[in-house]
Design a protein around this motif. Structure first.
Motif, PDB file in Angstrom:
ATOM      1  N   PHE A 186      35.543  37.533  34.204  1.00 18.12           N
ATOM      2  CA  PHE A 186      34.867  36.458  34.929  1.00 18.12           C
ATOM      3  C   PHE A 186      34.182  37.006  36.189  1.00 18.12           C
ATOM      4  N   LEU A 187      34.911  37.824  36.966  1.00 13.95           N
ATOM      5  CA  LEU A 187      34.352  38.404  38.194  1.00 13.95           C
ATOM      6  C   LEU A 187      33.175  39.328  37.882  1.00 13.95           C
ATOM      7  N   LYS A 188      33.322  40.103  36.822  1.00 14.74           N
ATOM      8  CA  LYS A 188      32.282  41.060  36.453  1.00 14.74           C
ATOM      9  C   LYS A 188      30.978  40.351  36.127  1.00 14.74           C
ATOM     10  N   GLN A 189      31.091  39.243  35.408  1.00 15.31           N
ATOM     11  CA  GLN A 189      29.893  38.485  35.047  1.00 15.31           C
ATOM     12  C   GLN A 189      29.336  37.723  36.260  1.00 15.31           C
ATOM     13  N   LYS A 190      30.221  37.144  37.052  1.00 16.80           N
ATOM     14  CA  LYS A 190      29.795  36.354  38.212  1.00 16.80           C
ATOM     15  C   LYS A 190      29.079  37.203  39.254  1.00 16.80           C
ATOM     16  N   PHE A 191      29.623  38.378  39.537  1.00 15.35           N
ATOM     17  CA  PHE A 191      29.077  39.219  40.608  1.00 15.35           C
ATOM     18  C   PHE A 191      28.263  40.406  40.089  1.00 15.35           C
ATOM     19  N   LYS A 192      28.063  40.443  38.752  1.00 15.04           N
ATOM     20  CA  LYS A 192      27.284  41.532  38.136  1.00 15.04           C
ATOM     21  C   LYS A 192      27.823  42.911  38.555  1.00 15.04           C
ATOM     22  N   LEU A 193      29.116  43.076  38.387  1.00 12.65           N
ATOM     23  CA  LEU A 193      29.790  44.304  38.809  1.00 12.65           C
ATOM     24  C   LEU A 193      29.505  45.462  37.862  1.00 12.65           C
ATOM     25  N   LYS A 194      29.401  46.637  38.447  1.00 14.42           N
ATOM     26  CA  LYS A 194      29.253  47.872  37.670  1.00 14.42           C
ATOM     27  C   LYS A 194      30.238  48.902  38.220  1.00 14.42           C
ATOM     28  N   ASN A 195      30.818  49.686  37.338  1.00  4.60           N
ATOM     29  CA  ASN A 195      31.775  50.698  37.792  1.00  4.60           C
ATOM     30  C   ASN A 195      31.498  52.085  37.209  1.00  4.60           C
ATOM     31  N   SER A 196      30.275  52.306  36.783  1.00  3.92           N
ATOM     32  CA  SER A 196      29.935  53.595  36.162  1.00  3.92           C
ATOM     33  C   SER A 196      30.025  54.760  37.141  1.00  3.92           C
ATOM     34  N   GLN A 197      29.908  54.468  38.461  1.00  4.89           N
ATOM     35  CA  GLN A 197      29.954  55.527  39.462  1.00  4.89           C
ATOM     36  C   GLN A 197      31.353  55.731  40.061  1.00  4.89           C
ATOM     37  N   VAL A 198      32.327  54.950  39.590  1.00  2.00           N
ATOM     38  CA  VAL A 198      33.689  55.077  40.101  1.00  2.00           C
ATOM     39  C   VAL A 198      34.354  56.289  39.458  1.00  2.00           C
ATOM     40  N   LEU A 199      34.916  57.165  40.284  1.00  2.00           N
ATOM     41  CA  LEU A 199      35.553  58.383  39.789  1.00  2.00           C
ATOM     42  C   LEU A 199      36.872  58.064  39.105  1.00  2.00           C
ATOM     43  N   PRO A 200      37.255  58.840  38.096  1.00  5.60           N
ATOM     44  CA  PRO A 200      38.523  58.573  37.391  1.00  5.60           C
ATOM     45  C   PRO A 200      39.737  58.784  38.295  1.00  5.60           C
ATOM     46  N   LEU A 201      40.745  57.970  38.073  1.00  2.00           N
ATOM     47  CA  LEU A 201      41.980  58.062  38.853  1.00  2.00           C
ATOM     48  C   LEU A 201      42.937  59.067  38.234  1.00  2.00           C
ATOM     49  N   GLN A 202      43.761  59.664  39.093  1.00  2.00           N
ATOM     50  CA  GLN A 202      44.725  60.661  38.643  1.00  2.00           C
ATOM     51  C   GLN A 202      46.154  60.133  38.816  1.00  2.00           C
ATOM     52  N   PHE A 203      46.979  60.329  37.789  1.00  2.00           N
ATOM     53  CA  PHE A 203      48.405  60.024  37.858  1.00  2.00           C
ATOM     54  C   PHE A 203      49.238  61.305  37.835  1.00  2.00           C
ATOM     55  N   PHE A 204      48.647  62.368  37.292  1.00  2.00           N
ATOM     56  CA  PHE A 204      49.379  63.611  37.039  1.00  2.00           C
ATOM     57  C   PHE A 204      49.904  64.220  38.333  1.00  2.00           C
ATOM     58  N   ARG A 205      51.173  64.617  38.319  1.00  2.00           N
ATOM     59  CA  ARG A 205      51.855  65.284  39.430  1.00  2.00           C
ATOM     60  C   ARG A 205      51.944  64.428  40.697  1.00  2.00           C
ATOM     61  N   LEU A 206      51.853  63.128  40.552  1.00  2.00           N
ATOM     62  CA  LEU A 206      52.044  62.219  41.688  1.00  2.00           C
ATOM     63  C   LEU A 206      53.440  61.605  41.609  1.00  2.00           C
ATOM     64  N   ARG A 207      54.039  61.406  42.772  1.00  2.00           N
ATOM     65  CA  ARG A 207      55.273  60.634  42.805  1.00  2.00           C
ATOM     66  C   ARG A 207      54.933  59.211  42.383  1.00  2.00           C
ATOM     67  N   PRO A 208      55.804  58.558  41.618  1.00  2.00           N
ATOM     68  CA  PRO A 208      55.499  57.202  41.126  1.00  2.00           C
ATOM     69  C   PRO A 208      55.047  56.230  42.223  1.00  2.00           C
ATOM     70  N   LEU A 209      55.641  56.342  43.427  1.00  2.00           N
ATOM     71  CA  LEU A 209      55.243  55.424  44.498  1.00  2.00           C
ATOM     72  C   LEU A 209      53.806  55.645  44.954  1.00  2.00           C
ATOM     73  N   ASN A 210      53.229  56.808  44.604  1.00  2.00           N
ATOM     74  CA  ASN A 210      51.840  57.080  44.948  1.00  2.00           C
ATOM     75  C   ASN A 210      50.887  56.861  43.775  1.00  2.00           C
ATOM     76  N   PHE A 211      51.401  56.330  42.665  1.00  2.00           N
ATOM     77  CA  PHE A 211      50.520  56.029  41.541  1.00  2.00           C
ATOM     78  C   PHE A 211      49.419  55.083  42.016  1.00  2.00           C
ATOM     79  N   PRO A 212      48.205  55.253  41.539  1.00  2.00           N
ATOM     80  CA  PRO A 212      47.111  54.368  41.965  1.00  2.00           C
ATOM     81  C   PRO A 212      47.359  52.897  41.667  1.00  2.00           C
ATOM     82  N   THR A 213      48.122  52.608  40.626  1.00  2.00           N
ATOM     83  CA  THR A 213      48.458  51.215  40.327  1.00  2.00           C
ATOM     84  C   THR A 213      49.217  50.570  41.490  1.00  2.00           C
ATOM     85  N   ILE A 214      50.184  51.313  42.034  1.00  2.00           N
ATOM     86  CA  ILE A 214      50.999  50.796  43.139  1.00  2.00           C
ATOM     87  C   ILE A 214      50.151  50.665  44.402  1.00  2.00           C
TER      88      ILE A 214
END
Length: 423
Positions: free
Chosen positions: A247-275
């Motif tokens: 809904f937000l993507k359509q309403k605000f015409k959002l694009k994320n092609s320039q967003v860099l990929p997130l890393q989970f590898f070798r991170l402590r769980p509390l530093n996961f990007p999800t958290i």
């Protein structure tokens, strides 16, 4: 021999100033060494010298050898027409003005005390050490070191504020938007900082403002733009975020092609990007005018309360969408808030008040001195030489010292190097 050493000697008159004579035997009396020029053109502007009973006002050029004048093609540059004295270490040729008059030359090596020259050689002969002054750092006077550290702290704030200034210009002075981008970068820490920043760049802050009343909406916005909702996950929370994001993507015409990929590898769980993204969503859902609150206070306790953001309920039992975990509250720790204060809040406050013509140096020092020292490799190494870092002001100063002075061998611009040269 380095030319910047000659600049140092001339600027601070670290030589025998009595009975100076040019290479032609003409007496020279220094009234003023002039203003040090770090840009193109002569090395010192507006010097005042008495040469053979004639008072001169003009510029001074400094070289290792007289012949460097021609190596650098100064004879072709009108900017050097007003040079009244050529200061060199070694005189190996005459230098002429356009009218063929000889430019007076002072050969400096005849007037340098042996102690200063020996100290200089000792300091710069240790370039294989971690820092040039590693063996002598502990001997530096505490008063000189403390004053130098305070200056270095503000130098580092100045450096960080340059990034903020660029963002302000791009956002037409929207301080709230700039704060959001800077916080996003630092929520991502070293591993995901650039990715979080690219995520923040992909969202007009007006969209964040319109979504702030609901934390789930903000999470859908952040997770969607980060590409974390692209996988097929049979989970009610995940599906609700996907639906909201579409809904937000359509309403605000959002694009994320320039967003860099997130890393989970070798991170402590509390530093996961999800958290971290959930905590950032919580922070903005609870604070409609975060920038105003940041600017209004200089109370460290208030900042700890302001940034005490927890994840939403789902993330109390998850670190990723794919797997459930034990129940645990996941709020921003004091140490993490300290990093936000050091890297975002203090630089923002510094630049904002500077642009308003206000001096809040004392308040910034007071906050920084109450925040615990960082404990990175640079700080550990300096503390190994001399127990010096007691607060974040000290640790930030030491990072500035190492990266901008020690690593570039700029000892002649450093208070530590200056004291060692003057022993």
């Amino acid at each position: 021999m380095r030319e910047d050493f000659l600049h140092y000697l001339w600027k601070y008159k670290k030589f025998e100033i009595k009975n100076l004579k040019t290479t032609n035997g003409t007496p020279v009396l220094i009234r003023s060494t002039g203003e040090h020029n770090v840009n193109s053109g002569p090395d010192f502007f507006n010097a005042k010298l008495k040469i053979d009973e004639q008072l001169w006002a003009g510029n001074v050029e400094i070289h290792i050898k007289s012949s460097d004048w021609y190596v650098h093609n100064h004879e072709r540059d009108p900017a050097y027409d007003n040079v009244i004295l050529h200061v060199v270490w070694e005189h190996d040729t005459e230098v002429f003005r356009k009218d063929q008059a000889v430019i007076p030359t002072l050969e400096l090596k005849h007037y340098i005390k042996a102690e200063i020259l020996n100290n200089y050689k000792a300091l710069f002969s240790k370039q294989n050490s971690w820092i040039n002054c590693a063996n002598d750092f502990a001997s530096i006077d505490d008063f000189i070191l403390n004053n130098w550290m305070e200056r270095l702290f503000f130098e580092r704030l100045e450096r960080k504020s340059k990034v903020i200034e660029t963002l302000l210009e791009a956002s037409r002075n929207d301080w709230e938007a700039v704060l959001f981008k800077m916080l996003a970068k630092n929520f991502g820490l070293k591993v995901n900082g650039d990715a979080f920043f690219s995520l923040a760049q992909s969202i007009e802050f007006s969209i964040v403002r319109k979504s702030q009343s609901n934390q789930n909406t903000l999470e859908a916005l952040f997770f969607g733009q980060a590409g974390l909702l692209d996988q097929d996950v049979e989970d009610a929370y995940h599906l609700s975020l996907v639906k909201e994001y579409q809904f937000l993507k359509q309403k605000f015409k959002l694009k994320n092609s320039q967003v860099l990929p997130l890393q989970f590898f070798r991170l402590r769980p509390l530093n996961f990007p999800t958290i971290r993204l959930s905590q950032m969503a919580s922070l903005y859902a609870e604070n409609q005018n975060l920038f105003s609150k940041v600017i209004a206070s200089n109370d460290l306790k208030y900042f700890y309360e302001l940034f005490h953001a927890e994840t939403s309920a789902y993330w109390k039992t998850h670190y990723t969408f794919q797997k459930e975990s034990k129940v645990s509250a996941k709020a921003l720790s004091k140490a993490f808030i300290d990093l936000l204060l050091i890297n975002t809040i203090l630089p923002i406050k510094f630049l904002y008040e500077k642009q308003r013509g206000e001096d809040i140096s004392s308040a910034l020092i007071d906050i920084a001195e109450k925040i615990a020292s960082e404990n990175n490799s640079i700080v550990k190494a300096f503390n190994g030489l001399k127990k010096i870092s007691r607060s974040s002001m000290d640790s930030q100063a030491l990072i500035q010292l190492k990266t901008n002075y020690c690593d570039t061998h700029s000892c002649l611009k450093c208070a530590v190097g200056n004291q060692l040269l003057s022993k």
